[in-house]
Every structure is written in structure tokens, then in C-alpha cells.
Write an enzyme that holds these catalytic residues in place. Structure first.
Site, PDB file in Angstrom:
ATOM      1  N   HIS A   1      31.029 -36.961 -35.425  1.00 38.05           N
ATOM      2  CA  HIS A   1      31.486 -37.743 -34.264  1.00 38.05           C
ATOM      3  C   HIS A   1      32.810 -38.435 -34.576  1.00 38.05           C
ATOM      4  O   HIS A   1      33.745 -38.418 -33.756  1.00 38.05           O
ATOM      5  CB  HIS A   1      30.420 -38.779 -33.893  1.00 38.05           C
ATOM      6  CG  HIS A   1      30.861 -39.759 -32.849  1.00 38.05           C
ATOM      7  ND1 HIS A   1      30.731 -39.517 -31.498  1.00 38.05           N
ATOM      8  CD2 HIS A   1      31.441 -40.987 -32.963  1.00 38.05           C
ATOM      9  CE1 HIS A   1      31.204 -40.550 -30.823  1.00 38.05           C
ATOM     10  NE2 HIS A   1      31.640 -41.454 -31.692  1.00 38.05           N
ATOM     11  N   GLU A   2      32.903 -39.030 -35.765  1.00 35.11           N
ATOM     12  CA  GLU A   2      34.153 -39.707 -36.143  1.00 35.11           C
ATOM     13  C   GLU A   2      35.285 -38.703 -36.347  1.00 35.11           C
ATOM     14  O   GLU A   2      36.431 -38.972 -35.971  1.00 35.11           O
ATOM     15  CB  GLU A   2      33.929 -40.528 -37.429  1.00 35.11           C
ATOM     16  CG  GLU A   2      32.865 -41.605 -37.327  1.00 35.11           C
ATOM     17  CD  GLU A   2      33.105 -42.586 -36.192  1.00 35.11           C
ATOM     18  OE1 GLU A   2      34.272 -42.822 -35.838  1.00 35.11           O
ATOM     19  OE2 GLU A   2      32.113 -43.104 -35.650  1.00 35.11           O
TER      20      GLU A   2
END
Length: 316
Positions: A210-211
Site C-alpha cells: 500500500h505504501e
């Protein structure tokens, strides 16, 4: 004295001069430009005619200045209009167009952010040889390999080039018991010990992917449109992360279960967070058939490629 009061004084003097001239030599002279008589005419035809003219001129100057500034930024500063990578035409939040800051400014922002984080986390970062750090770096390496695989499989897509080059990938572990992760421009990710202790490898991969999605999409260096809900960027990072972890060999179905478990663990947390979608919204978004089917296809292809390479290595 302001320009408005000077203009108004000039109009009043003109009115007085006209009235005085009309009484010369004992006879009345009808002026060719009859001054306004009613309060409505005086208000709208005298004062605001000048104000309106000035506003029109000023607006023209501002528009011309704005166009000139944008031209300079596009031509000489590297400002560009780009789409968010990893398009799925069935998803309303993908393929979004936006203005992105130039690469040089991107690097400067990343360097400043990294310096600030290193000051904030001074004495709280685990050594790179710590088991938590080793585990986090291994998972990040797998995710980046998944990104490389997507670029290799789709050389002409908007995943390659600008969205792939120029990153210095690294992950640092913060000695904090609260499960948390965040990123800064340029490729550095911070994740807490609490997240690594609470989550399985697949769940940690979901967090890290996600990051990486945020970084690859360059969310941190895009011009923030006032009508754009920040949650939209979170959905974009969720979707990109889902594809990257699938490409890295992690089962994408883990993510849906992860968010459902988060609802049970922290039932009131997402209700207080207005910058992120709720856990339920994130789970439902990624569980959509046309999203999960795409991720599962990538997941199966990654494992097929892995076994093919393993067979060829043994033969060699």
C-alpha cells in the site's frame, strides 16, 4: 487616498463644475452629458463604471499572469499532467489525471521529509540486523520485484518509465507498539514493531505494498485539488498495492480478510479517521469481482513464472 476615493472625488468635481457652468450669465445651459439624477444611476453608472473597468483590466492581467506562470512551470520547471498508474477501466478512481510536481522538486521534498523523520525517530529506529528489520526488508524486496515484473510484462503501460524510475527503496522499523506504517517521497517507508508483531507476512506485505502504491503513484507530490477527497488516493494505493503484492507472490485475498479483521480489532478506529476510508469500505472495494479477479490472475501468473524458472535452474 485609495484609487476608489480619488475616482469618486473626480466624478463629484465634474458634477459641481457642470452645475456651476449652467448658471453662467444668468441663463441655464443644458449639459451635453447629463449627470446621473437618481441614486440608482449615481451608484451603478458613475462609481461602478470605473470600478468595473478596473476589475475587468485587473482580471485580464491576473489571467494573463496565471497563463504565463503555468507556461513557465510546464516548459521550464517540469510540471506535468499524468495519469495515476495501474488502470482498471471498471474502477471510477483509477486513471485519474492530475498535475504533478517536477522530479527535481520531488527529490527535494523527499530529502526534507526524510531528514525530518530521522530527527523525529532519533533513537527509536531498529538496527538493520534486527530480525524485525530483516523481515521488513525481505518483504519490501519481494514487493519491488513484483513491481519490476509488472513493468517487464507491460512495457508500454503507464506503470513504466516515470512511475518506476528514480526511487531509492528502503524500509526502516520504528520501535513503537502501535501498528502503523507510512511513506515519504523518494522510496522510504517506515513501519512499526507493533505492525510486524501483530501481522502475518501476507498482512505485512499488504501494508508495505500500500505504501509502495502511494510512492509509485506520486501522491505526495501532486497538486491537491480542493474537490478531491483524500480517501480517493487511499483507494488508489489500496488497488495498486493489491496488484503489487499479487505480482510478488502473496495471495491478494489476504487483504480483504485483513481489513475485515481490523474491523473486529478496532471497531471504532476508522470512524474517527476522516482522511482514510473505513475498514469496511476498503474491504468491499478490493473484494469487487473485477478487482480481485485481476489480482488473482496476476498472482497465478507470478507463481507459474516462479515454477518455470525453478525448473530451468535445476536443468541448468
Amino acid at each position: 487616498m485609495s484609487w476608489y476615493r480619488r475616482a469618486k472625488l473626480g466624478i463629484t468635481s465634474f458634477h459641481n463644475l457642470t452645475n456651476s457652468t449652467a448658471q453662467l450669465y444668468g441663463k441655464t445651459i443644458v449639459p451635453t452629458c447629463k449627470p446621473p439624477t437618481t441614486s440608482f444611476q449615481r451608484y451603478y453608472l458613475s462609481d461602478y463604471s470605473i470600478v468595473g473597468s478596473v476589475i475587468v483590466v485587473a482580471s485580464g492581467i491576473m489571467v494573463a499572469s496565471g497563463i504565463g506562470t503555468l507556461y513557465a512551470m510546464f516548459c521550464y520547471r517540469g510540471l506535468r499532467i499524468v495519469n495515476v498508474p495501474f488502470t482498471n477501466w471498471k474502477l471510477p478512481f483509477t486513471n485519474r489525471k492530475r498535475l504533478v510536481l517536477p522530479t527535481t522538486m520531488h527529490k527535494r521534498i523527499g530529502d526534507d521529509a526524510l531528514e525530518g523523520c530521522m530527527i523525529e525517530y532519533k533513537g527509536k529506529l531498529l538496527d538493520e540486523k534486527n530480525p524485525h528489520s530483516v523481515r521488513a526488508k525481505l518483504i519490501l524486496k519481494n514487493i519491488i520485484q513484483g513491481l519490476e515484473r509488472q513493468v517487464k510484462c507491460n512495457p508500454n503501460s503507464n506503470v513504466s518509465g516515470y512511475y518506476y524510475d528514480g526511487f531509492n527503496w528502503n524500509i526502516l522499523v520504528v520501535n513503537n507498539c502501535i501498528a502503523h506504517a507510512h511513506c515519504i517521497p523518494g522510496g522510504t517507508i517506515f513501519i512499526s514493531v507493533g505492525a510486524l508483531q501483530a501481522f502475518t507476512d501476507g498482512e505485512v506485505a499488504a501494508c508495505i505494498a500500500h505504501e509502495v502504491g502511494h510512492i509509485v503513484a506520486r501522491h505526495t507530490v501532486e497538486f491537491q485539488h480542493p474537490n478531491l477527497n483524500r480517501c480517493k488516493r487511499e483507494f488508489e494505493a489500496d488497488y495498486i498495492g493489491l496488484l503489487l503484492m499479487a505480482s510478488a507472490g502473496y495471495n491478494p485475498q489476504i487483504v480483504v480478510e485483513f481489513w475485515k479483521n481490523m474491523i473486529l480489532r478496532y471497531p471504532d478506529f476508522s470512524k474517527e479517521d476522516h482522511e482514510h476510508p473505513s475498514y469496511e469500505e476498503r474491504a468491499n472495494s478490493l473484494a469487487q469481482a473485477h478487482v480481485m479477479e485481476q489480482a488473482l490472475t496476476i498472482y497465478k501468473e507470478s507463481w507459474s513464472e516462479y515454477f518455470v524458472n525453478l525448473v530451468f535452474k535445476r536443468k541448468a
